[in-house]
Design a protein around this motif. Structure first.
Motif, PDB file in Angstrom:
ATOM      1  N   PRO A   1       0.998  -0.797   0.506  1.00  0.00           N
ATOM      2  CA  PRO A   1      -0.092   0.038  -0.887  1.00  0.00           C
ATOM      3  C   PRO A   1       1.022   0.879  -0.242  1.00  0.00           C
ATOM      4  O   PRO A   1       1.599   1.162   0.449  1.00  0.00           O
ATOM      5  CB  PRO A   1      -0.867   0.509   1.298  1.00  0.00           C
ATOM      6  N   VAL A   2       0.238   2.457  -1.025  1.00  0.00           N
ATOM      7  CA  VAL A   2       1.258   3.420  -1.125  1.00  0.00           C
ATOM      8  C   VAL A   2       0.426   4.754  -0.212  1.00  0.00           C
ATOM      9  O   VAL A   2      -0.525   4.609  -1.276  1.00  0.00           O
ATOM     10  CB  VAL A   2       2.166   3.569  -2.545  1.00  0.00           C
TER      11      VAL A   2
ATOM     12  N   HIS B   1      19.130  13.762 -11.698  1.00  0.00           N
ATOM     13  CA  HIS B   1      19.579  13.850 -11.542  1.00  0.00           C
ATOM     14  C   HIS B   1      20.651  13.164 -12.006  1.00  0.00           C
ATOM     15  O   HIS B   1      20.963  12.183 -11.565  1.00  0.00           O
ATOM     16  CB  HIS B   1      20.152  14.634  -9.546  1.00  0.00           C
ATOM     17  N   ASN B   2      21.804  14.299 -12.724  1.00  0.00           N
ATOM     18  CA  ASN B   2      22.693  13.622 -14.049  1.00  0.00           C
ATOM     19  C   ASN B   2      22.262  11.586 -14.134  1.00  0.00           C
ATOM     20  O   ASN B   2      22.915  11.417 -14.128  1.00  0.00           O
ATOM     21  CB  ASN B   2      23.644  12.991 -12.970  1.00  0.00           C
ATOM     22  N   GLY B   3      20.926  12.416 -14.436  1.00  0.00           N
ATOM     23  CA  GLY B   3      20.761  11.034 -15.922  1.00  0.00           C
ATOM     24  C   GLY B   3      20.116   9.997 -14.542  1.00  0.00           C
ATOM     25  O   GLY B   3      19.279   8.572 -15.303  1.00  0.00           O
ATOM     26  N   MET B   4      20.067  10.578 -13.696  1.00  0.00           N
ATOM     27  CA  MET B   4      18.740   8.697 -13.238  1.00  0.00           C
ATOM     28  C   MET B   4      17.217   9.549 -11.810  1.00  0.00           C
ATOM     29  O   MET B   4      17.471  10.702 -11.492  1.00  0.00           O
ATOM     30  CB  MET B   4      20.553   8.742 -10.835  1.00  0.00           C
ATOM     31  N   LEU B   5      16.285   9.109 -11.752  1.00  0.00           N
ATOM     32  CA  LEU B   5      15.283   9.500 -11.849  1.00  0.00           C
ATOM     33  C   LEU B   5      15.548   8.828 -10.303  1.00  0.00           C
ATOM     34  O   LEU B   5      15.388   7.740 -10.200  1.00  0.00           O
ATOM     35  CB  LEU B   5      14.354   9.578 -13.072  1.00  0.00           C
ATOM     36  N   LYS B   6      14.758   9.384  -9.192  1.00  0.00           N
ATOM     37  CA  LYS B   6      14.407   8.464  -8.345  1.00  0.00           C
ATOM     38  C   LYS B   6      13.051   9.089  -7.424  1.00  0.00           C
ATOM     39  O   LYS B   6      12.338   9.654  -7.549  1.00  0.00           O
ATOM     40  CB  LYS B   6      15.851   9.263  -7.064  1.00  0.00           C
ATOM     41  N   VAL B   7      12.677   7.554  -8.056  1.00  0.00           N
ATOM     42  CA  VAL B   7      11.096   7.950  -7.011  1.00  0.00           C
ATOM     43  C   VAL B   7      10.614   6.843  -5.531  1.00  0.00           C
ATOM     44  O   VAL B   7      11.355   5.869  -4.855  1.00  0.00           O
ATOM     45  CB  VAL B   7       9.608   7.163  -8.436  1.00  0.00           C
ATOM     46  N   THR B   8      10.239   7.681  -4.936  1.00  0.00           N
ATOM     47  CA  THR B   8       9.584   7.642  -3.490  1.00  0.00           C
ATOM     48  C   THR B   8       8.589   7.556  -3.447  1.00  0.00           C
ATOM     49  O   THR B   8       7.530   8.561  -3.348  1.00  0.00           O
ATOM     50  CB  THR B   8      10.833   8.654  -2.746  1.00  0.00           C
ATOM     51  N   LEU B   9       8.240   6.238  -3.563  1.00  0.00           N
ATOM     52  CA  LEU B   9       6.829   6.026  -2.650  1.00  0.00           C
ATOM     53  C   LEU B   9       6.394   5.846  -1.386  1.00  0.00           C
ATOM     54  O   LEU B   9       7.344   4.656  -1.218  1.00  0.00           O
ATOM     55  CB  LEU B   9       6.531   4.579  -3.994  1.00  0.00           C
ATOM     56  N   PRO B  10       6.047   6.263  -0.325  1.00  0.00           N
ATOM     57  CA  PRO B  10       5.992   6.103   0.945  1.00  0.00           C
ATOM     58  C   PRO B  10       4.954   5.282   1.037  1.00  0.00           C
ATOM     59  O   PRO B  10       4.097   5.177   0.689  1.00  0.00           O
ATOM     60  CB  PRO B  10       5.551   7.399   1.565  1.00  0.00           C
ATOM     61  N   LYS B  11       5.388   4.349   2.430  1.00  0.00           N
ATOM     62  CA  LYS B  11       3.969   3.075   2.549  1.00  0.00           C
ATOM     63  C   LYS B  11       3.137   3.722   2.904  1.00  0.00           C
ATOM     64  O   LYS B  11       3.459   4.286   3.936  1.00  0.00           O
ATOM     65  CB  LYS B  11       4.900   2.126   3.329  1.00  0.00           C
ATOM     66  N   ALA B  12       2.424   3.215   3.116  1.00  0.00           N
ATOM     67  CA  ALA B  12       0.479   3.771   3.618  1.00  0.00           C
ATOM     68  C   ALA B  12       0.810   3.368   5.023  1.00  0.00           C
ATOM     69  O   ALA B  12       1.035   2.215   5.461  1.00  0.00           O
ATOM     70  CB  ALA B  12      -0.671   3.691   2.913  1.00  0.00           C
TER      71      ALA B  12
END
Length: 136
Positions: A114-115, A125-136
């Motif tokens: 669950p998100v 940044h510098n060709g790297m995507l960071k996605v943060t999905l916090p837990k629900a």
């Protein structure tokens, strides 16, 4: 970069079709017939921490403004869309060697936790995507 939270990644399509397409693409074996058949498939890593899921996606040569992220709350699928432009643009040229793939891409990942969709965050940044999905 635009993050969109929505109910259905592909409206009007049968439920589960996105996942079926991902499985069939994964099962394809062999190289494409030509460069025209090639699509960019970004590499990704997924990690789970105590409070979130972290997704790292390699997007070399992609501009931040060309990235779109959506989250399908019904199926828990995150979709990352974008486009990598040809560095030569529309200039007429004779290609001596071409190993990179340009054009549109999409990356779809099923998240089995669950998100908290109101607090999804992304950094590029510098060709790297960071996605943060916090837990629900």
């Amino acid at each position: 970069m635009l993050i969109i939270r929505k109910q259905c990644v592909h409206k009007g399509k049968a439920e589960g079709e996105c996942l079926q397409r991902m499985v069939s693409e994964f099962m394809q074996i062999g190289p494409p017939l030509s460069m025209h058949d090639m699509r960019m498939v970004p590499k990704s890593d997924i990690y789970e921490t105590s409070d979130s899921v972290l997704i790292f996606v390699e997007l070399p040569g992609v501009e931040e403004d060309d990235i779109r992220i959506s989250y399908d709350t019904g199926q828990n699928i995150i979709a990352i869309y974008g486009r990598r432009e040809n560095p030569m643009g529309d200039v007429r040229k004779r290609i001596l060697q071409k190993e990179t793939v340009t054009g549109p891409f999409e990356k779809m990942l099923k998240i089995n936790l669950p998100v908290d969709t109101d607090n999804i965050a992304a950094v590029f940044h510098n060709g790297m995507l960071k996605v943060t999905l916090p837990k629900a």
